[in-house]
Write an enzyme that holds these catalytic residues in place. Structure first.
Site, mmCIF file in Angstrom:
data_model
loop_
_atom_site.group_PDB
_atom_site.id
_atom_site.type_symbol
_atom_site.label_atom_id
_atom_site.label_comp_id
_atom_site.label_asym_id
_atom_site.label_seq_id
_atom_site.Cartn_x
_atom_site.Cartn_y
_atom_site.Cartn_z
ATOM 1 N N ASP A 47 12.198 -33.705 26.468
ATOM 2 C CA ASP A 47 13.041 -34.811 26.016
ATOM 3 C C ASP A 47 12.226 -35.775 25.150
ATOM 4 O O ASP A 47 12.763 -36.724 24.581
ATOM 5 C CB ASP A 47 13.725 -35.516 27.184
ATOM 6 C CG ASP A 47 12.736 -36.152 28.142
ATOM 7 O OD1 ASP A 47 11.515 -35.979 27.966
ATOM 8 O OD2 ASP A 47 13.193 -36.838 29.086
ATOM 9 N N SER A 48 10.916 -35.505 25.029
ATOM 10 C CA SER A 48 10.096 -36.250 24.065
ATOM 11 C C SER A 48 10.622 -36.048 22.652
ATOM 12 O O SER A 48 10.218 -36.751 21.723
ATOM 13 C CB SER A 48 8.629 -35.811 24.152
ATOM 14 O OG SER A 48 8.512 -34.404 24.079
ATOM 15 N N ASP A 86 14.034 -29.194 29.174
ATOM 16 C CA ASP A 86 13.881 -30.466 29.885
ATOM 17 C C ASP A 86 15.265 -31.071 30.128
ATOM 18 O O ASP A 86 16.053 -31.217 29.191
ATOM 19 C CB ASP A 86 13.052 -31.412 28.999
ATOM 20 C CG ASP A 86 12.164 -32.331 29.788
ATOM 21 O OD1 ASP A 86 12.132 -32.229 31.029
ATOM 22 O OD2 ASP A 86 11.470 -33.152 29.156
ATOM 23 N N LYS A 116 13.209 -28.284 33.707
ATOM 24 C CA LYS A 116 12.246 -29.230 34.270
ATOM 25 C C LYS A 116 12.960 -30.552 34.498
ATOM 26 O O LYS A 116 13.811 -30.942 33.703
ATOM 27 C CB LYS A 116 11.083 -29.440 33.301
ATOM 28 C CG LYS A 116 10.118 -30.538 33.721
ATOM 29 C CD LYS A 116 8.872 -30.577 32.843
ATOM 30 C CE LYS A 116 8.973 -31.463 31.633
ATOM 31 N NZ LYS A 116 9.300 -32.874 31.878
ATOM 32 N N GLU A 118 12.333 -34.755 36.317
ATOM 33 C CA GLU A 118 11.337 -35.744 36.743
ATOM 34 C C GLU A 118 11.730 -36.384 38.069
ATOM 35 O O GLU A 118 12.876 -36.798 38.235
ATOM 36 C CB GLU A 118 11.236 -36.863 35.684
ATOM 37 C CG GLU A 118 10.806 -36.372 34.320
ATOM 38 C CD GLU A 118 10.740 -37.500 33.275
ATOM 39 O OE1 GLU A 118 10.955 -38.681 33.623
ATOM 40 O OE2 GLU A 118 10.477 -37.163 32.108
ATOM 41 N N GLU A 185 1.582 -36.014 35.148
ATOM 42 C CA GLU A 185 1.287 -36.724 33.898
ATOM 43 C C GLU A 185 0.560 -38.036 34.158
ATOM 44 O O GLU A 185 0.993 -38.851 34.985
ATOM 45 C CB GLU A 185 2.607 -36.990 33.148
ATOM 46 C CG GLU A 185 2.393 -37.742 31.846
ATOM 47 C CD GLU A 185 3.599 -37.749 30.911
ATOM 48 O OE1 GLU A 185 4.615 -37.096 31.213
ATOM 49 O OE2 GLU A 185 3.508 -38.411 29.860
HETATM 50 O O1 KIV Z 1 9.133 -34.303 27.208
HETATM 51 C C1 KIV Z 1 7.926 -34.018 27.238
HETATM 52 O O2 KIV Z 1 7.269 -33.785 26.207
HETATM 53 C C2 KIV Z 1 7.277 -33.953 28.534
HETATM 54 C C3 KIV Z 1 5.794 -33.769 28.537
HETATM 55 C C4 KIV Z 1 5.158 -35.091 28.401
HETATM 56 C C5 KIV Z 1 5.324 -33.022 29.721
HETATM 57 O O3 KIV Z 1 7.924 -34.067 29.540
#
Ligand code: KIV
Length: 277
Positions: A47-48, A86, A116, A118, A185
């Site tokens: 999600d970055s 994500d 993934k 969080e 992280e």
């Molecule tokens: O979204 C992302 O890039 C991440 C990484 C920082 C692991 O979750």
């Protein structure tokens, strides 16, 4: 020879054999195909993408539609690389049922290899239900960007004995819930080392020092492309932004002085031009 795609079982095999691996991001077909050509084993469509590709100030605004739109071309571009989707903020924090429905949608519409999400102890009951429903889950603890406001910003986590203990509790809860691996992280190296020793599943570290099972970085960071800021844990292994600006400036210069396009880049077939009048 093209590399062999890692499977979920390989994550555990690699940890058991003490074999390290590398995990990077991609958000589009071209980058995915470049990673696929490299030796890196895992791609995260993170999600970055909110910050790196869409220019948002945090990851919170990215939607499930955005994620699906970007995961699809990555799956297409990287057939020999394990691909992680994500889950965006708001797609799994209402209930386990919502989390299962969101993960089902992501997996079914994109064909990525796992999802993934969080969270620590509080998210463990949701992960238990997702795993029971057949969803392959990668956890993410420590600095969790989706809730960074509540954490007081993008800062190191686990820096006191109490918060280090909380991190270890979070990690153990995610492992017990059935996650097959966990991203950790922005934590002190000694804490990540302890987590890696304590956990059976692989620890995928980003800003977590050298003693983890796998290193994770955002591709645009490690290649020196993203210009807004550089976290302390990012090493730039190439200067791609500079190479791109230099290439664009050369194109601009040759456009202005007329040396581009030369005959090599033009269609030079002789054609008799008919008289129009
Ligand atoms: O979204 C992302 O890039 C991440 C990484 C920082 C692991 O979750």
């Amino acid at each position: 020879m093209s590399k062999k795609k890692m499977t979920i079982l390989d994550f555990q095999n690699y940890k058991d054999e003490g074999r390290k691996f590398a995990y990077v991001t991609a958000y589009d077909y071209t980058t995915a195909s470049i990673v696929n050509e490299s030796n890196c084993e895992v791609i995260l469509v993170g999600d970055s993408l909110a910050m790196v590709m869409l220019g948002y100030s945090s990851t919170v605004g990215v939607t499930m539609e955005d994620m699906i739109h970007h995961i699809k071309p990555v799956v297409k571009g990287a057939p020999n690389t394990f691909i992680v989707g994500d889950m965006p903020f708001g797609s799994y924090n209402v209930s386990a049922e919502q989390a299962i429905a969101s993960a089902n949608r992501m997996l079914m519409e994109t064909n990525c290899d796992c999802i993934k999400l969080e969270g620590g102890v509080d998210l463990a009951p949701t992960i238990t239900k997702m795993v029971k429903a057949g969803i392959p889950v990668m956890g993410h603890i420590g600095l969790t960007p989706q809730t960074s406001t509540s954490l007081g910003g993008f800062r190191v986590q686990g820096g006191t004995p109490e918060s280090a203990r909380k991190l270890i509790e979070d990690a153990k809860a995610i492992e017990a819930a059935g996650a097959f691996s966990i991203v950790v992280e922005c934590v002190p190296s000694v804490v990540a080392k302890e987590l890696t020793k304590e956990l059976r599943i692989p620890v995928l570290g980003i800003g977590a020092g050298p003693d983890v099972d796998c290193q994770v970085l955002v591709t645009q960071d490690l290649l020196g492309m993203y210009g807004d800021f550089k976290p302390k844990f990012v090493k730039q292994f190439a200067q791609v932004r500079k190479a791109m600006v230099d290439g664009l400036n050369l194109f601009h210069e040759e456009t202005l002085n007329g040396s581009f396009p030369s005959a090599e880049y033009s269609f030079n077939k002789d054609v008799e031009i008919p008289k129009l009048y």
